[in-house]
Scaffold this active site. Structure first.
Site, PDB file in Angstrom:
ATOM      1  N   SER A   3       0.859  -1.187   0.000  1.00 48.98           N
ATOM      2  CA  SER A   3       0.000   0.000   0.000  1.00 48.98           C
ATOM      3  C   SER A   3       0.892   1.233   0.000  1.00 48.98           C
ATOM      4  CB  SER A   3      -0.935  -0.022   1.205  1.00 48.98           C
ATOM      5  OG  SER A   3      -0.171   0.046   2.374  1.00 48.98           O
ATOM      6  N   LEU A   4       0.281   2.393  -0.025  1.00 49.79           N
ATOM      7  CA  LEU A   4       1.055   3.630  -0.132  1.00 49.79           C
ATOM      8  C   LEU A   4       1.111   4.352   1.196  1.00 49.79           C
ATOM      9  CD1 LEU A   4      -0.401   5.153  -3.414  1.00 49.79           C
ATOM     10  CD2 LEU A   4       1.922   4.334  -3.068  1.00 49.79           C
ATOM     11  N   GLU A  34      -0.913  11.470 -10.551  1.00 45.72           N
ATOM     12  CA  GLU A  34      -2.237  11.111 -11.058  1.00 45.72           C
ATOM     13  C   GLU A  34      -3.221  10.988  -9.916  1.00 45.72           C
ATOM     14  OE1 GLU A  34      -2.233   7.499 -13.287  1.00 45.72           O
ATOM     15  OE2 GLU A  34      -1.809   6.247 -11.565  1.00 45.72           O
ATOM     16  N   LYS A  36      -5.659   9.643  -7.060  1.00 45.60           N
ATOM     17  CA  LYS A  36      -5.729   8.425  -6.261  1.00 45.60           C
ATOM     18  C   LYS A  36      -7.191   7.998  -6.277  1.00 45.60           C
ATOM     19  CE  LYS A  36      -4.367   6.353  -1.899  1.00 45.60           C
ATOM     20  NZ  LYS A  36      -5.551   5.540  -1.746  1.00 45.60           N
ATOM     21  N   ASP A  38     -10.515   6.080  -5.553  1.00 43.12           N
ATOM     22  CA  ASP A  38     -11.046   5.501  -4.331  1.00 43.12           C
ATOM     23  C   ASP A  38     -11.868   4.273  -4.683  1.00 43.12           C
ATOM     24  OD1 ASP A  38     -11.600   5.134  -1.741  1.00 43.12           O
ATOM     25  OD2 ASP A  38     -12.940   6.858  -1.518  1.00 43.12           O
ATOM     26  N   ARG A  57      -6.815  -7.468  -3.555  1.00 45.03           N
ATOM     27  CA  ARG A  57      -5.850  -7.453  -2.472  1.00 45.03           C
ATOM     28  C   ARG A  57      -6.031  -8.592  -1.485  1.00 45.03           C
ATOM     29  NH1 ARG A  57      -2.796  -3.153  -0.118  1.00 45.03           N
ATOM     30  NH2 ARG A  57      -3.062  -3.754   2.027  1.00 45.03           N
ATOM     31  N   GLU A  94      -7.087   0.084 -10.394  1.00 42.08           N
ATOM     32  CA  GLU A  94      -8.080   0.277  -9.348  1.00 42.08           C
ATOM     33  C   GLU A  94      -9.461   0.114  -9.973  1.00 42.08           C
ATOM     34  OE1 GLU A  94      -6.775   0.860  -6.386  1.00 42.08           O
ATOM     35  OE2 GLU A  94      -8.314   1.796  -5.139  1.00 42.08           O
ATOM     36  N   TYR A 146      -2.629   1.440 -13.669  1.00 42.88           N
ATOM     37  CA  TYR A 146      -1.548   2.399 -13.461  1.00 42.88           C
ATOM     38  C   TYR A 146      -0.181   1.770 -13.321  1.00 42.88           C
ATOM     39  CZ  TYR A 146      -2.879   1.177  -8.695  1.00 42.88           C
ATOM     40  OH  TYR A 146      -3.209   0.494  -7.573  1.00 42.88           O
ATOM     41  N   LYS A 211       4.551   9.623  -8.044  1.00 41.78           N
ATOM     42  CA  LYS A 211       5.445   8.480  -8.249  1.00 41.78           C
ATOM     43  C   LYS A 211       6.689   8.906  -9.007  1.00 41.78           C
ATOM     44  CE  LYS A 211       1.260   6.071  -9.402  1.00 41.78           C
ATOM     45  NZ  LYS A 211       0.586   5.027 -10.156  1.00 41.78           N
ATOM     46  N   LYS A 235      -3.195  13.022   0.096  1.00 41.59           N
ATOM     47  CA  LYS A 235      -4.655  12.954   0.166  1.00 41.59           C
ATOM     48  C   LYS A 235      -5.299  14.336   0.270  1.00 41.59           C
ATOM     49  CE  LYS A 235      -5.596   8.524   2.007  1.00 41.59           C
ATOM     50  NZ  LYS A 235      -6.804   7.857   2.383  1.00 41.59           N
ATOM     51  N   CYS A 329     -47.718  28.708  -0.292  1.00 38.45           N
ATOM     52  CA  CYS A 329     -46.506  29.128  -0.988  1.00 38.45           C
ATOM     53  C   CYS A 329     -45.937  30.341  -0.265  1.00 38.45           C
ATOM     54  CB  CYS A 329     -46.829  29.481  -2.436  1.00 38.45           C
ATOM     55  SG  CYS A 329     -45.451  30.278  -3.287  1.00 38.45           S
ATOM     56  N   CYS A 332     -46.427  33.490  -2.936  1.00 40.03           N
ATOM     57  CA  CYS A 332     -47.720  34.012  -3.395  1.00 40.03           C
ATOM     58  C   CYS A 332     -48.895  33.588  -2.524  1.00 40.03           C
ATOM     59  CB  CYS A 332     -47.969  33.592  -4.849  1.00 40.03           C
ATOM     60  SG  CYS A 332     -48.374  31.842  -5.022  1.00 40.03           S
ATOM     61  N   CYS A 345     -46.322  24.700  -5.475  1.00 39.52           N
ATOM     62  CA  CYS A 345     -47.228  25.832  -5.578  1.00 39.52           C
ATOM     63  C   CYS A 345     -47.925  25.733  -6.930  1.00 39.52           C
ATOM     64  CB  CYS A 345     -46.446  27.147  -5.475  1.00 39.52           C
ATOM     65  SG  CYS A 345     -47.398  28.566  -6.069  1.00 39.52           S
ATOM     66  N   CYS A 351     -47.479  33.125  -9.796  1.00 39.36           N
ATOM     67  CA  CYS A 351     -46.633  33.183  -8.596  1.00 39.36           C
ATOM     68  C   CYS A 351     -45.353  33.919  -8.965  1.00 39.36           C
ATOM     69  CB  CYS A 351     -46.315  31.772  -8.108  1.00 39.36           C
ATOM     70  SG  CYS A 351     -44.985  31.715  -6.888  1.00 39.36           S
TER      71      CYS A 351
HETATM   72  S1  IVH Z   1       0.314   3.338  -7.193  1.00 36.22           S
HETATM   73  C1  IVH Z   1       1.450   0.541  -3.686  1.00 36.22           C
HETATM   74  N1  IVH Z   1      -1.583   4.801  -8.159  1.00 36.22           N
HETATM   75  O1  IVH Z   1      -4.040   3.173  -3.288  1.00 36.22           O
HETATM   76  C2  IVH Z   1       1.813   0.373  -5.085  1.00 36.22           C
HETATM   77  N2  IVH Z   1      -2.108   3.391  -6.305  1.00 36.22           N
HETATM   78  O2  IVH Z   1      -2.989   2.949  -0.375  1.00 36.22           O
HETATM   79  C3  IVH Z   1       1.727   1.583  -5.908  1.00 36.22           C
HETATM   80  N3  IVH Z   1      -4.454   3.559  -5.594  1.00 36.22           N
HETATM   81  O3  IVH Z   1      -3.172  -0.197  -2.915  1.00 36.22           O
HETATM   82  C4  IVH Z   1       0.364   2.090  -6.005  1.00 36.22           C
HETATM   83  N4  IVH Z   1      -5.071   5.021  -7.100  1.00 36.22           N
HETATM   84  O4  IVH Z   1      -4.965   0.372  -4.625  1.00 36.22           O
HETATM   85  C5  IVH Z   1      -1.252   3.897  -7.221  1.00 36.22           C
HETATM   86  N5  IVH Z   1      -3.157   6.172  -9.144  1.00 36.22           N
HETATM   87  C6  IVH Z   1      -2.839   5.260  -8.224  1.00 36.22           C
HETATM   88  C7  IVH Z   1      -3.780   4.766  -7.299  1.00 36.22           C
HETATM   89  C8  IVH Z   1      -3.367   3.843  -6.343  1.00 36.22           C
HETATM   90  C9  IVH Z   1      -5.463   4.280  -6.068  1.00 36.22           C
HETATM   91  C10 IVH Z   1      -4.585   2.637  -4.441  1.00 36.22           C
HETATM   92  C11 IVH Z   1      -3.923   1.306  -4.637  1.00 36.22           C
HETATM   93  C12 IVH Z   1      -3.065   1.089  -3.424  1.00 36.22           C
HETATM   94  C13 IVH Z   1      -3.622   2.099  -2.491  1.00 36.22           C
HETATM   95  C14 IVH Z   1      -2.530   2.538  -1.561  1.00 36.22           C
END
Ligand code: IVH
Length: 592
Positions: A3-4, A34, A36, A38, A57, A94, A146, A211, A235, A329, A332, A345, A351
């Site tokens: 994860s990030l 780019e 993120k 959701d 995941r 995603e 991505y 990135k 975020k 109303c 009016c 109304c 009116c």
């Molecule tokens: S790059 C971790 N790019 O965010 C490997 N992740 O909290 C590099 N996510 O598990 C991830 N948009 O599911 C990347 N444009 C984006 C993303 C993205 C959503 C998600 C991804 C990852 C989570 C990290």
């Protein structure tokens, strides 16, 4: 799956950049930024160009196989495009659900008496993990890819930009908003820009991802046990805040519907100051049990108008009495009528509120486009009794106008000129201006195109109206009954007598794009936007500047913007410049 690391302030992004530079020897790295998304993280594997497997995941260590379900997602190709796909390709993206699809899904679940999803992410996750792929197929999901996790026998790819390009060539959608940059300023600007665009994307994003673009540099930066060191999530501040309802007022709309609106203690949500939120209707107020003085959670997402999610309960707090919608109303004083959860109304243009809104709509940008006819002016004109129907706009004189407060000679002359200019008006604009229930710009255009003259639209019966593409029985009934009503006839008649000419387009369009509505977005390489639009029109198309349900085709050039997303959301065909050239049959000569 990793994860990030995620941060919410620019200072932390600076520190990330410093760490990256320390490892890379102080040189300014290039970054790809780019949105993120959701949604839910997805890994898809292709062997010899064919979709082999897909997994989510899962618990982080072991993925969860969702192959058959992912095969039902339309935007994920079963076979990669191009003739020489890599022997093996594992990509990550995603999966998400667009807001429109999420709302439609919840509406359906609610009708069927089943539990609804709290947000699009849960809906996407729930849908992709369905045991029955047929259920997934019925719930429109989408994916932005991505990353390439591994590849065997493909092209040499050195950085993220060519990576995203390669994905796109294989038919795997990448975000149209991805961009390359190298300074913190650019990152800050992009973050701000997307935060502003966020509500108009049609799907949910919760920040941006930064990135390192160079893939060799990513290797050198390595990965901690949980996070890659070459990327970080920046975020957005939450777009939900708590505040109190200071008052509840009731607004009367153009069609007479009474909308309760909460006046809020001003609160900043996602960078925007919010002071009001719609309470929708009587039923919604009761369902959420909202009263003046309550503390509420306000959300700004998807829609431009903020919404109240729920009341936050303070135990022991004394509350005010329940809010009751007025029986009359507020403008009016006519007795209000109930229509389902709505109050209306019934007084129509008698009116003043409805009259003012109708006049405002009549002069608005997609209608007669009368500059200088703003809300204050409309208000004054109606209040002084100078305008009792839209037709009265055409009898105004300079002497009338200068009587209004704040109206100088110059602005009076200017407004009169604008009104005069509006006398010759394209038929579709006039039809849109009439405010026929359910008829917006695109239907107005369809009607104008189909019938060619106002007379013919006016005298069309329901059956004839249903012959217009995209007009169903309900719309046909509304249109026919609007034109049958004596008030509508009288107003149109008066407009005509006062010099209004609704000009139809009687030309029969021919060519490869005959009857198609086309929108251009992004930069073109071989000709200017204007030249391209002219070509499209010469090929029989109607060109417009915004994407809507009436759009048939979107031509996307370099860095296409929101129009591209909207087109995708609406399922409209999107082609690139080369395909456009091919379609209209011209050679690729420079037109700049
Ligand atoms: S790059 C971790 N790019 O965010 C490997 N992740 O909290 C590099 N996510 O598990 C991830 N948009 O599911 C990347 N444009 C984006 C993303 C993205 C959503 C998600 C991804 C990852 C989570 C990290």
């Amino acid at each position: 799956m990793l994860s990030l690391e995620s941060v919410t302030d620019l200072e932390s992004v600076r520190r990330f950049d410093e760490r990256v530079r320390a490892v890379l020897g102080g040189k300014r790295p290039r970054y790809v930024i780019e949105p993120k998304f959701d949604g839910i993280s997805l890994e898809v594997v292709y062997r010899d160009g064919l979709l082999l497997s897909a997994s989510t995941r899962g618990d982080g260590d072991r993925g969860e196989g969702v192959t058959e379900n992912v095969k039902t997602i339309r935007s994920v190709p079963l076979r990669l495009y191009g003739d020489a796909p890599p022997r093996l390709l594992a990509v990550r993206g995603e999966a998400f659900m667009r807001l429109a699809d999420f709302r439609a899904l919840n509406a359906r679940l609610e009708r069927e008496g089943r539990p609804v999803f709290a947000n699009p992410r849960n809906a996407a996750a729930g849908s992709i993990r369905q045991l029955d792929p047929r259920i997934t197929a019925g719930r429109r999901l989408d994916v932005f890819f991505y990353d390439i996790l591994s590849m065997d026998g493909g092209p040499r790819i050195a950085d993220d930009v060519s990576l995203l390009r390669a994905l796109t060539r294989w038919g795997l959608h990448a975000s149209p908003h991805a961009r390359e940059c190298s300074t913190i300023d650019e990152i800050a600007r992009y973050h701000h820009e997307l935060a502003e665009k966020r509500d108009t994307l049609g799907y949910e994003i919760d920040g941006i991802v930064i990135k390192v673009a160079d893939l060799a540099a990513r290797k050198r930066l390595q990965t901690t046990s949980r996070h890659p060191r070459w990327a970080i999530a920046f975020k957005f501040k939450p777009s939900e805040e708590e505040t109190t309802i200071e008052n509840i007022v009731v607004q009367v709309g153009r069609t007479g519907v009474l909308t309760p609106v909460a006046i809020l203690r001003p609160v900043e949500i996602g960078g925007v100051m919010v002071t009001r939120a719609t309470l929708h209707n009587r039923q919604e107020i009761a369902r959420k049990d909202l009263r003046i003085g309550d503390t509420v959670r306000v959300i700004r997402a998807g829609d431009v108008i903020p919404d109240i999610v729920e009341r936050t309960i303070r135990s022991g707090a004394r509350r005010q009495r329940p809010f009751i919608m007025p029986a009359r109303c507020p403008v009016c004083r006519a007795a209000v009528e109930h229509e389902g959860p709505f109050d209306r109304c019934p007084n129509g243009l008698a009116c003043p509120a409805q009259l003012k809104r109708s006049i405002g709509h009549f002069g608005s940008r997609d209608a007669l486009d009368i500059r200088g006819l703003g809300p204050e002016t409309v208000d004054a004109l109606v209040s002084k009794g100078l305008v009792r129907s839209v037709a009265d706009l055409f009898t105004l004189t300079a002497r009338d106008l200068v009587k209004l407060e704040g109206f100088a000679d110059v602005s009076a002359v200017r407004l009169l000129k604008a009104i005069d200019k509006a006398r010759r008006v394209p038929l579709w604009r006039f039809l849109n201006a009439m405010g026929i229930p359910g008829v917006g710009v695109s239907t107005a255009r369809d009607l104008a195109e189909h019938f060619g003259t106002l007379d013919r639209v006016q005298s069309a019966d329901e059956r004839t109206l249903m012959g217009v593409p995209d007009i169903g029985p309900t719309m046909a009934r509304e249109v026919a009954s609007f034109f049958r009503r004596p008030v509508s006839r009288r107003i149109i008649d008066l407009c005509r007598r006062r010099g209004v000419q609704a000009i139809g387009s009687n030309v029969r369009r021919r060519g490869p794009l005959a009857g198609k509505t086309v929108v251009f977005t992004g930069g073109l390489d071989w000709m200017t936007r204007e030249a391209a639009e002219a070509r499209a029109r010469a090929a029989g198309a109607r060109t417009v500047r915004s994407v809507g349900s009436g759009t048939d085709l979107v031509v996307a050039g370099r860095d296409p913007g929101l129009k591209y997303d909207r087109a995708r959301a609406l399922g409209i065909r999107v082609i690139d410049e080369r395909q456009f050239q091919h379609l209209i049959g011209t050679s690729q000569r420079s037109q700049r």
